[in-house]
Design a protein around this motif. Sequence first.
Motif, PDB file in Angstrom:
ATOM      1  N   PRO A  20       0.828  -1.210   0.000  1.00  0.00           N
ATOM      2  CA  PRO A  20       0.000   0.000   0.000  1.00  0.00           C
ATOM      3  C   PRO A  20       0.868   1.268   0.000  1.00  0.00           C
ATOM      4  CG  PRO A  20      -0.677  -1.505   1.742  1.00  0.00           C
ATOM      5  CD  PRO A  20       0.604  -2.031   1.171  1.00  0.00           C
ATOM      6  N   LYS A  21       0.595   2.148  -0.956  1.00  0.00           N
ATOM      7  CA  LYS A  21       1.381   3.376  -1.063  1.00  0.00           C
ATOM      8  C   LYS A  21       0.808   4.506  -0.221  1.00  0.00           C
ATOM      9  CE  LYS A  21       3.016   2.202  -5.611  1.00  0.00           C
ATOM     10  NZ  LYS A  21       3.129   2.553  -7.008  1.00  0.00           N
ATOM     11  N   SER A  22      -0.346   4.314   0.335  1.00  0.00           N
ATOM     12  CA  SER A  22      -1.022   5.391   1.047  1.00  0.00           C
ATOM     13  C   SER A  22      -0.491   5.600   2.462  1.00  0.00           C
ATOM     14  CB  SER A  22      -2.520   5.114   1.112  1.00  0.00           C
ATOM     15  OG  SER A  22      -2.761   3.902   1.793  1.00  0.00           O
ATOM     16  N   ASN A  23       0.218   4.629   3.008  1.00  0.00           N
ATOM     17  CA  ASN A  23       0.671   4.797   4.385  1.00  0.00           C
ATOM     18  C   ASN A  23       2.061   5.415   4.419  1.00  0.00           C
ATOM     19  OD1 ASN A  23       2.753   2.750   4.396  1.00  0.00           O
ATOM     20  ND2 ASN A  23       1.107   1.236   4.401  1.00  0.00           N
ATOM     21  N   GLY A  24       2.437   5.940   5.566  1.00  0.00           N
ATOM     22  CA  GLY A  24       3.710   6.619   5.723  1.00  0.00           C
ATOM     23  C   GLY A  24       4.906   5.692   5.747  1.00  0.00           C
ATOM     24  N   SER A  25       4.685   4.416   5.910  1.00  0.00           N
ATOM     25  CA  SER A  25       5.786   3.469   6.005  1.00  0.00           C
ATOM     26  C   SER A  25       6.011   2.723   4.693  1.00  0.00           C
ATOM     27  CB  SER A  25       5.527   2.477   7.131  1.00  0.00           C
ATOM     28  OG  SER A  25       4.394   1.716   6.826  1.00  0.00           O
ATOM     29  N   TYR A  26       5.533   3.280   3.597  1.00  0.00           N
ATOM     30  CA  TYR A  26       5.668   2.628   2.303  1.00  0.00           C
ATOM     31  C   TYR A  26       7.124   2.280   2.012  1.00  0.00           C
ATOM     32  CZ  TYR A  26       5.987   2.088  -2.748  1.00  0.00           C
ATOM     33  OH  TYR A  26       6.276   1.623  -3.999  1.00  0.00           O
ATOM     34  N   GLY A  27       8.032   3.211   2.277  1.00  0.00           N
ATOM     35  CA  GLY A  27       9.452   2.978   2.005  1.00  0.00           C
ATOM     36  C   GLY A  27      10.010   1.833   2.826  1.00  0.00           C
ATOM     37  N   ASP A  28       9.625   1.773   4.098  1.00  0.00           N
ATOM     38  CA  ASP A  28      10.097   0.694   4.975  1.00  0.00           C
ATOM     39  C   ASP A  28       9.569  -0.663   4.506  1.00  0.00           C
ATOM     40  OD1 ASP A  28      11.430   2.524   6.579  1.00  0.00           O
ATOM     41  OD2 ASP A  28       9.798   2.646   8.042  1.00  0.00           O
ATOM     42  N   ALA A  29       8.291  -0.715   4.192  1.00  0.00           N
ATOM     43  CA  ALA A  29       7.693  -1.969   3.749  1.00  0.00           C
ATOM     44  C   ALA A  29       8.326  -2.412   2.428  1.00  0.00           C
ATOM     45  CB  ALA A  29       6.181  -1.812   3.598  1.00  0.00           C
ATOM     46  N   ARG A  30       8.578  -1.456   1.543  1.00  0.00           N
ATOM     47  CA  ARG A  30       9.192  -1.778   0.253  1.00  0.00           C
ATOM     48  C   ARG A  30      10.616  -2.297   0.453  1.00  0.00           C
ATOM     49  NH1 ARG A  30       8.287  -0.819  -5.145  1.00  0.00           N
ATOM     50  NH2 ARG A  30      10.172  -0.754  -6.392  1.00  0.00           N
ATOM     51  N   MET A  31      11.386  -1.668   1.346  1.00  0.00           N
ATOM     52  CA  MET A  31      12.758  -2.124   1.610  1.00  0.00           C
ATOM     53  C   MET A  31      12.760  -3.533   2.185  1.00  0.00           C
ATOM     54  SD  MET A  31      15.016   1.215   2.841  1.00  0.00           S
ATOM     55  CE  MET A  31      14.929   0.641   4.493  1.00  0.00           C
ATOM     56  N   GLN A  32      11.853  -3.803   3.110  1.00  0.00           N
ATOM     57  CA  GLN A  32      11.779  -5.136   3.704  1.00  0.00           C
ATOM     58  C   GLN A  32      11.398  -6.173   2.649  1.00  0.00           C
ATOM     59  OE1 GLN A  32       9.234  -5.140   7.128  1.00  0.00           O
ATOM     60  NE2 GLN A  32      10.390  -3.536   8.143  1.00  0.00           N
ATOM     61  N   MET A  33      10.458  -5.829   1.782  1.00  0.00           N
ATOM     62  CA  MET A  33      10.045  -6.761   0.727  1.00  0.00           C
ATOM     63  C   MET A  33      11.214  -7.015  -0.223  1.00  0.00           C
ATOM     64  SD  MET A  33       7.605  -8.639  -0.545  1.00  0.00           S
ATOM     65  CE  MET A  33       6.021  -8.037   0.010  1.00  0.00           C
ATOM     66  N   GLU A  34      11.949  -5.981  -0.583  1.00  0.00           N
ATOM     67  CA  GLU A  34      13.093  -6.152  -1.474  1.00  0.00           C
ATOM     68  C   GLU A  34      14.160  -7.041  -0.845  1.00  0.00           C
ATOM     69  OE1 GLU A  34      14.101  -2.091  -2.344  1.00  0.00           O
ATOM     70  OE2 GLU A  34      12.721  -2.018  -4.054  1.00  0.00           O
ATOM     71  N   ARG A  35      14.366  -6.902   0.472  1.00  0.00           N
ATOM     72  CA  ARG A  35      15.343  -7.733   1.175  1.00  0.00           C
ATOM     73  C   ARG A  35      14.932  -9.198   1.136  1.00  0.00           C
ATOM     74  NH1 ARG A  35      15.085  -9.926   5.857  1.00  0.00           N
ATOM     75  NH2 ARG A  35      13.403  -8.607   6.585  1.00  0.00           N
ATOM     76  N   VAL A  36      13.674  -9.471   1.407  1.00  0.00           N
ATOM     77  CA  VAL A  36      13.181 -10.851   1.396  1.00  0.00           C
ATOM     78  C   VAL A  36      13.236 -11.416  -0.026  1.00  0.00           C
ATOM     79  CG1 VAL A  36      11.161 -12.312   1.820  1.00  0.00           C
ATOM     80  CG2 VAL A  36      11.787 -10.553   3.470  1.00  0.00           C
ATOM     81  N   LEU A  37      12.937 -10.598  -1.014  1.00  0.00           N
ATOM     82  CA  LEU A  37      13.027 -11.061  -2.403  1.00  0.00           C
ATOM     83  C   LEU A  37      14.462 -11.410  -2.778  1.00  0.00           C
ATOM     84  CD1 LEU A  37      10.526  -8.580  -4.041  1.00  0.00           C
ATOM     85  CD2 LEU A  37      10.349 -11.075  -4.113  1.00  0.00           C
ATOM     86  N   LYS A  38      15.429 -10.652  -2.297  1.00  0.00           N
ATOM     87  CA  LYS A  38      16.838 -10.964  -2.569  1.00  0.00           C
ATOM     88  C   LYS A  38      17.241 -12.273  -1.895  1.00  0.00           C
ATOM     89  CE  LYS A  38      18.442  -6.333  -3.430  1.00  0.00           C
ATOM     90  NZ  LYS A  38      19.247  -6.247  -4.611  1.00  0.00           N
ATOM     91  N   GLU A  39      16.738 -12.501  -0.680  1.00  0.00           N
ATOM     92  CA  GLU A  39      17.003 -13.770   0.005  1.00  0.00           C
ATOM     93  C   GLU A  39      16.440 -14.933  -0.808  1.00  0.00           C
ATOM     94  OE1 GLU A  39      15.253 -13.649   3.881  1.00  0.00           O
ATOM     95  OE2 GLU A  39      16.514 -11.977   4.544  1.00  0.00           O
ATOM     96  N   LEU A  40      15.214 -14.771  -1.278  1.00  0.00           N
ATOM     97  CA  LEU A  40      14.586 -15.817  -2.072  1.00  0.00           C
ATOM     98  C   LEU A  40      15.348 -16.035  -3.371  1.00  0.00           C
ATOM     99  CD1 LEU A  40      12.327 -17.854  -2.607  1.00  0.00           C
ATOM    100  CD2 LEU A  40      10.964 -15.961  -3.538  1.00  0.00           C
ATOM    101  N   GLU A  41      15.814 -14.972  -3.979  1.00  0.00           N
ATOM    102  CA  GLU A  41      16.581 -15.097  -5.217  1.00  0.00           C
ATOM    103  C   GLU A  41      17.843 -15.925  -4.993  1.00  0.00           C
ATOM    104  OE1 GLU A  41      18.531 -12.324  -8.723  1.00  0.00           O
ATOM    105  OE2 GLU A  41      17.894 -11.390  -6.857  1.00  0.00           O
ATOM    106  N   ALA A  42      18.548 -15.659  -3.886  1.00  0.00           N
ATOM    107  CA  ALA A  42      19.760 -16.423  -3.578  1.00  0.00           C
ATOM    108  C   ALA A  42      19.430 -17.901  -3.370  1.00  0.00           C
ATOM    109  CB  ALA A  42      20.453 -15.845  -2.351  1.00  0.00           C
TER     110      ALA A  42
END
Length: 78
Positions: A20-42
């Motif tokens: 969700p882009k409407s909340n103030g923590s969009y950047g944090d949630a996006r960073m966490q998702m990107e981190r988990v995606l990188k783990e999955l990629e490895a």
Amino acid sequence: MGRPFEVLPFLSGKLLSRIPKSNGSYGDARMQMERVLKELEALYKQISLSDIVDEKQIEEVLAYKQKFAELLVFGEDL
């Protein structure tokens, strides 16, 4: 399981678009998702190089489903 270079960009796009882009923590949630995606990629790359996919590796991949669900719900709550 598919090839990492085909599956992961599709998965990344789908999951990142659902944060969700409407909340103030969009950047944090996006960073966490990107981190988990990188783990999955490895993990995915490691598995794709294996001769045999064992049950433990399948369980590890399936555990990411829960991680993604938690991140998407977490992003909505903030």
